[in-house]
Design an enzyme around this catalytic site. Structure first.
Site, short mmCIF file in Angstrom:
data_model
loop_
_atom_site.label_atom_id
_atom_site.label_comp_id
_atom_site.label_asym_id
_atom_site.label_seq_id
_atom_site.Cartn_x
_atom_site.Cartn_y
_atom_site.Cartn_z
N SER A 198 0.79 -1.23 0.00
CA SER A 198 0.00 0.00 0.00
C SER A 198 0.82 1.28 0.00
CB SER A 198 -0.95 0.01 1.19
OG SER A 198 -0.24 0.25 2.36
N HIS A 226 -5.27 -4.62 0.25
CA HIS A 226 -5.41 -3.44 -0.61
C HIS A 226 -5.84 -3.80 -2.03
CE1 HIS A 226 -4.05 -0.50 2.32
NE2 HIS A 226 -3.30 -1.48 2.77
N LYS A 257 -11.69 -1.88 3.45
CA LYS A 257 -11.11 -0.97 2.46
C LYS A 257 -11.96 -1.01 1.18
CE LYS A 257 -6.65 -1.52 4.75
NZ LYS A 257 -6.51 -0.35 5.63
N1 PMP Z 1 -2.80 -5.73 5.96
C1 PMP Z 1 -2.39 -4.60 5.35
C2 PMP Z 1 -1.42 -4.70 4.23
C3 PMP Z 1 -2.88 -3.36 5.76
O1 PMP Z 1 -2.48 -2.22 5.16
C4 PMP Z 1 -3.83 -3.31 6.82
C5 PMP Z 1 -4.45 -2.01 7.33
N2 PMP Z 1 -3.91 -0.85 6.96
C6 PMP Z 1 -4.21 -4.50 7.42
C7 PMP Z 1 -3.68 -5.70 6.96
C8 PMP Z 1 -5.19 -4.50 8.53
O2 PMP Z 1 -6.50 -4.45 8.05
P1 PMP Z 1 -7.67 -3.82 8.92
O3 PMP Z 1 -7.60 -2.33 8.75
O4 PMP Z 1 -8.92 -4.44 8.42
O5 PMP Z 1 -7.39 -4.21 10.35
#
Ligand code: PMP
Length: 419
Positions: A198, A226, A257
């Site tokens: 991301s 993502h 997301k």
């Molecule tokens: N994996 C990645 C690559 C993320 O960027 C994120 C959150 N930014 C998560 C897992 C966690 O997901 P969640 O926001 O649903 O807890």
């Protein structure tokens, strides 16, 4: 009010640690922004001087498709609250499993072409709990982890006491192969990686990683957080787009997301899901997601699967935004994904530009600084979505053009303009 136990050293530790964080410019402040469901991506900023709030256009949301404000999704949540109440009332095992939970798990399994799905309270917990549980299940596990894996994967991998970790260079299959080849042939191995990273917006070579996994007898675990909702003909992620979902053992995703709601999940073979359901502490010992969240997520996944135009619209907006940046001479990193990083190259400059975007222009773009990214690669990370209009884009492009020219790179700065 906590009665402060001034003698306990932890209080002093907190004071000192916070002072250090401030000195390093890493102290976090939150901007209170109220999402306006009927005007997304317009938010209202709470300001003491403006009692009615001030309009801000948000450019850093992870609700990539705006599904969190979609009428059908919101209505599903409202209906579920009326019918089932506000909370789940228990853990999955203790009266906290509703037919909605089962339906959403089946929907996610079908989206990814897997036998079964398992919900967690967030994407973070799905990674942490699944990886930790797998890597402590048998003796001798070796986890091969991409250097840029998310904190939640690292938490699970590090928390798996007794297992070994080998970090391979980011998206570097030659390095991964060398490390797989050097490991004992009979050790149980797992390769943990992401599809869309991301911060840089790059995408991994899933087929290549799976080919190495087959060659060296490793299992594969991919974080598609993502990518779900956005890639593939039904939003099944890059694994679906590339036609390789069946080659990956475990596909992890979020409902927060691309699907715009909340919660995390894995999909895998029936016996892997059954095992994690019975062994993963982070799944078992926490209250399950509330019915409203599950109903909204289910409505969102169904819509996103059926409506390819949502993905097409988002990518059209991303392309248009890039064209406008290019025409105005604003530097940006061209990524193979929907993420548009604008390199700024210095933490203070990044914070100043982000603050001035908000104060002077009513535009919100989070500064991405160390330790999230390396020193010298500080950036604004922009995520144009289906609701960013041409006018909104023109405003952002103009503001960036002005501010990047006006706010200099400090003499001490170490800008790396990664075009
Ligand atoms: N994996 C990645 C690559 C993320 O960027 C994120 C959150 N930014 C998560 C897992 C966690 O997901 P969640 O926001 O649903 O807890």
């Amino acid at each position: 009010m906590t009665i402060r136990n001034a003698r306990h050293p932890f209080y002093e530790f907190c004071d000192e640690a916070l002072e250090d964080i401030r000195k390093q410019g890493r102290y976090r402040t939150f901007t209170p922004l109220a999402r306006q469901a009927d005007r997304y991506p317009v938010y209202e900023e709470e300001l003491p001087s403006v009692p009615e709030g001030r309009e801000v256009v948000v450019w850093s949301s992870n609700d990539y498709l705006g599904m969190g404000v979609e009428t059908e999704v919101c209505e599903a949540a409202i209906r579920a609250v009326r019918e089932h109440g506000a909370g789940a009332g228990g853990t999955r095992n203790i009266a906290g499993t509703s037919p909605l939970h089962k339906a959403l798990e089946a929907e996610l399994a079908s989206l990814h072409g897997k036998e079964a799905g398992l919900l967690f309270v967030s994407g973070y917990v799905s990674n942490q709990a699944s990886l930790q549980t797998i890597l402590t299940s048998m003796p001798g596990w070796i986890c091969f982890s991409d250097r840029q894996n998310h904190a939640s994967m690292i938490a699970g991998i590090k928390g798996a006491r007794g297992s070994a970790t080998v970090i391979y260079e980011h998206n570097d299959l030659a390095d991964l192969e060398a490390k797989l080849a050097a490991a004992p042939a009979d050790a149980p191995k797992l390769i943990a990686f992401e599809s869309v990273y991301s911060m840089d917006g790059d995408i991994s070579d899933i087929a290549g990683t799976c080919a190495l996994a087959r060659k060296y007898g490793a299992m594969t675990y991919i974080d598609e957080v993502h990518a779900v909702g956005l890639y593939g003909q039904e939003g099944g992620g890059v694994t679906q787009r590339d036609g390789v979902a069946d080659q990956v053992d475990i596909i992890e995703g979020t409902l927060a997301k691309g699907f715009g709601v909340h919660g995390g999940y894995i999909t895998a073979s029936a016996q892997v899901v059954d095992y994690l359901r019975s062994a993963a502490s982070g799944f078992i010992f926490t209250t399950s997601l509330p019915p409203s969240v599950v109903a909204a997520a289910l409505a969102s996944v169904k819509l996103v699967r059926a409506q390819n135009w949502r993905r097409a619209k988002m990518f059209e907006r991303v392309d248009t935004f890039r064209e406008k940046l290019r025409a105005a001479g604003v530097p940006f990193t061209l990524t193979p994904s929907h993420i548009v990083p604008v390199p700024v190259g210095d933490a203070d400059r990044c914070k100043t530009i982000s603050r001035r975007l908000l104060n002077d222009y009513g535009l919100y773009a989070t500064p991405i600084n160390y330790p999230t990214v390396a020193h010298g690669t500080e950036r604004l990370r922009l995520t144009p979505g289906p609701f960013h209009t041409d006018d909104m884009m023109d405003e952002m492009v103009n503001a960036l053009r002005v501010l990047l020219a006006e706010v200099p790179i400090p003499a001490s700065g170490q800008a790396v303009i990664d075009k």
